[in-house]
Motif scaffolding. Structure first.
Motif, PDB file in Angstrom:
ATOM      1  N   THR A  38       0.964  -1.044  -0.019  1.00 38.98           N
ATOM      2  CA  THR A  38       0.079   0.254  -0.084  1.00 38.98           C
ATOM      3  C   THR A  38       1.032   1.253   0.099  1.00 38.98           C
ATOM      4  O   THR A  38       0.650   2.159  -0.767  1.00 38.98           O
ATOM      5  CB  THR A  38      -0.933  -0.079   1.123  1.00 38.98           C
ATOM      6  N   LEU A  39       1.910   1.291   0.901  1.00 37.18           N
ATOM      7  CA  LEU A  39       2.701   2.366   0.785  1.00 37.18           C
ATOM      8  C   LEU A  39       3.471   2.654  -0.335  1.00 37.18           C
ATOM      9  O   LEU A  39       3.729   3.598  -0.782  1.00 37.18           O
ATOM     10  CB  LEU A  39       3.928   2.168   2.150  1.00 37.18           C
ATOM     11  N   THR A  40       3.976   1.697  -1.037  1.00 33.54           N
ATOM     12  CA  THR A  40       4.708   1.634  -2.101  1.00 33.54           C
ATOM     13  C   THR A  40       3.705   2.294  -3.227  1.00 33.54           C
ATOM     14  O   THR A  40       4.300   3.108  -4.179  1.00 33.54           O
ATOM     15  CB  THR A  40       5.106   0.315  -2.671  1.00 33.54           C
ATOM     16  N   ALA A  41       2.572   1.681  -3.345  1.00 29.43           N
ATOM     17  CA  ALA A  41       1.542   1.935  -4.435  1.00 29.43           C
ATOM     18  C   ALA A  41       1.257   3.711  -4.147  1.00 29.43           C
ATOM     19  O   ALA A  41       0.934   4.420  -5.112  1.00 29.43           O
ATOM     20  CB  ALA A  41      -0.059   1.406  -4.212  1.00 29.43           C
ATOM     21  N   HIS A  42       1.421   4.352  -3.026  1.00 29.74           N
ATOM     22  CA  HIS A  42       1.231   5.614  -2.832  1.00 29.74           C
ATOM     23  C   HIS A  42       2.418   6.429  -2.712  1.00 29.74           C
ATOM     24  O   HIS A  42       2.619   7.657  -2.036  1.00 29.74           O
ATOM     25  CB  HIS A  42       0.139   5.762  -1.593  1.00 29.74           C
ATOM     26  N   HIS A  43       3.418   5.894  -3.160  1.00 29.26           N
ATOM     27  CA  HIS A  43       4.816   6.493  -3.292  1.00 29.26           C
ATOM     28  C   HIS A  43       5.558   6.921  -2.015  1.00 29.26           C
ATOM     29  O   HIS A  43       6.057   8.026  -1.658  1.00 29.26           O
ATOM     30  CB  HIS A  43       4.804   7.785  -4.134  1.00 29.26           C
ATOM     31  N   SER A  44       5.250   6.006  -0.992  1.00 23.74           N
ATOM     32  CA  SER A  44       5.690   6.225   0.537  1.00 23.74           C
ATOM     33  C   SER A  44       6.686   5.167   0.751  1.00 23.74           C
ATOM     34  O   SER A  44       6.790   4.017   0.346  1.00 23.74           O
ATOM     35  CB  SER A  44       4.835   6.247   1.253  1.00 23.74           C
ATOM     36  N   LYS A  45       7.796   5.408   1.667  1.00 27.02           N
ATOM     37  CA  LYS A  45       8.643   4.547   2.017  1.00 27.02           C
ATOM     38  C   LYS A  45       8.123   3.392   2.697  1.00 27.02           C
ATOM     39  O   LYS A  45       7.382   3.597   3.741  1.00 27.02           O
ATOM     40  CB  LYS A  45       9.614   5.445   2.886  1.00 27.02           C
ATOM     41  N   PRO A  46       8.534   2.288   2.402  1.00 27.27           N
ATOM     42  CA  PRO A  46       7.962   1.104   3.066  1.00 27.27           C
ATOM     43  C   PRO A  46       8.603   0.806   4.772  1.00 27.27           C
ATOM     44  O   PRO A  46       9.390   1.587   4.985  1.00 27.27           O
ATOM     45  CB  PRO A  46       8.654  -0.232   2.245  1.00 27.27           C
ATOM     46  N   ILE A  47       7.873   0.158   5.381  1.00 22.90           N
ATOM     47  CA  ILE A  47       8.522   0.034   7.018  1.00 22.90           C
ATOM     48  C   ILE A  47       9.203  -1.241   7.121  1.00 22.90           C
ATOM     49  O   ILE A  47       9.065  -2.055   6.176  1.00 22.90           O
ATOM     50  CB  ILE A  47       7.221   0.023   7.730  1.00 22.90           C
ATOM     51  N   ASP A  48       9.832  -1.486   8.192  1.00 25.95           N
ATOM     52  CA  ASP A  48      10.420  -2.573   8.577  1.00 25.95           C
ATOM     53  C   ASP A  48       9.518  -3.502   9.693  1.00 25.95           C
ATOM     54  O   ASP A  48       8.655  -2.696  10.081  1.00 25.95           O
ATOM     55  CB  ASP A  48      11.866  -2.256   9.069  1.00 25.95           C
ATOM     56  N   ARG A  49      10.071  -4.475   9.983  1.00 23.97           N
ATOM     57  CA  ARG A  49       9.107  -5.318  10.748  1.00 23.97           C
ATOM     58  C   ARG A  49       8.922  -4.624  12.535  1.00 23.97           C
ATOM     59  O   ARG A  49       8.185  -4.640  13.022  1.00 23.97           O
ATOM     60  CB  ARG A  49       9.920  -6.828  11.198  1.00 23.97           C
ATOM     61  N   GLU A  50      10.279  -3.969  12.707  1.00 33.00           N
ATOM     62  CA  GLU A  50      10.152  -3.279  14.003  1.00 33.00           C
ATOM     63  C   GLU A  50       9.343  -1.988  13.807  1.00 33.00           C
ATOM     64  O   GLU A  50       8.494  -1.976  15.065  1.00 33.00           O
ATOM     65  CB  GLU A  50      11.609  -2.597  14.201  1.00 33.00           C
TER      66      GLU A  50
END
Length: 248
Positions: A38-50
């Motif tokens: 979802t974040l990638t589709a909206h041109h935002s940085k992905p998150i990590d597990r933490e």
């Protein structure tokens, strides 16, 4: 015959009601995938597990929907209109990734064993969309083992939760509906979940509660909630039942 040995007034048990997400279903991988897609589709940085753990599980006593809370944090709480659009993308993606649903280790074996011992089994989940949960139960071969399914959608169309008290009240109502449909008294069954609201709802109902240290309980200490039984996994729960002659 299954009994909770520490409390003779409970007597023989005939059934159990299970939570779904975090208890029977392992949802972390799917949530992580859907949020980052979802974040990638909206041109935002992905998150990590933490980041996922911090903003999903470790905010257990805050009001809100876990995935939306993660997205809000990832978007630095941009304007609500933006968050609404992003969250709608997430909801559609989650709905369309039923194939990524997984069970917790030992879930199918525990349900099968309980059914073999004549238990009536139900699922009551705070997830909203009933059709998606039902599809997951079918895919994971859980449907033949449970007699009833209730989701928050069964309580009405309102999606939001306004307070911690409302969370507990809705949880209680869902469990009560499952018990009613199964024709079980609270003294005849036990409730299995991974969250503080499972335990609190169980106490309000007067039903025995089993807290499994998966899902929310994996990342939070809910010992102060006072569950009747706490186990590290569904495998441990099945072993405990068997080793004590089906007593808890």
């Amino acid at each position: 015959m299954v009994t909770f040995g520490r409390n003779s007034r409970v007597g023989a048990l005939k059934g159990a009601v299970f939570d779904w997400d975090g208890t029977l279903a392992q949802i972390d991988d799917r949530e992580f995938y859907c949020i980052n897609q979802t974040l990638t589709a909206h041109h935002s940085k992905p998150i990590d597990r933490e980041f996922l753990v911090k903003n999903y599980y470790q905010r257990a006593y805050e009001i809100g929907t876990g995935p939306r809370m993660v997205l809000e944090a990832a978007l630095s709480r941009e304007n609500n209109a933006r968050v609404d659009v992003v969250y709608e993308t997430y909801r559609k993606l989650f709905r369309d990734t039923v194939d990524k649903a997984k069970l917790q280790t030992g879930a199918l074996e525990l349900l099968s064993t309980l059914r073999t011992h004549g238990f009536k089994l139900g699922i009551a989940t705070m997830r909203f969309t009933r059709s998606v949960v039902a599809a997951e139960l079918d895919l994971l071969k859980v449907s033949p083992l449970v007699e009833v399914l209730f989701t928050r959608e069964d309580l009405g169309r309102a999606r939001g939760l306004e307070s911690l008290e409302e969370v507990v009240d809705k949880r209680k109502r869902l469990v009560m509906r499952a018990l009613d449909r199964l024709k079980l008294r609270v003294a005849d069954a036990f409730l299995v979940g991974d969250s503080w609201w499972d335990v609190r709802a169980g106490k309000k109902l007067g039903i025995r509660t089993v807290l499994v240290r998966t899902g929310f309980a994996r990342y939070n200490d809910f010992s102060k909630e006072g569950a009747d039984v706490t186990v590290s996994s569904l495998v441990e729960l099945e072993d405990m039942l068997g080793s004590k002659g089906w007593e808890l």
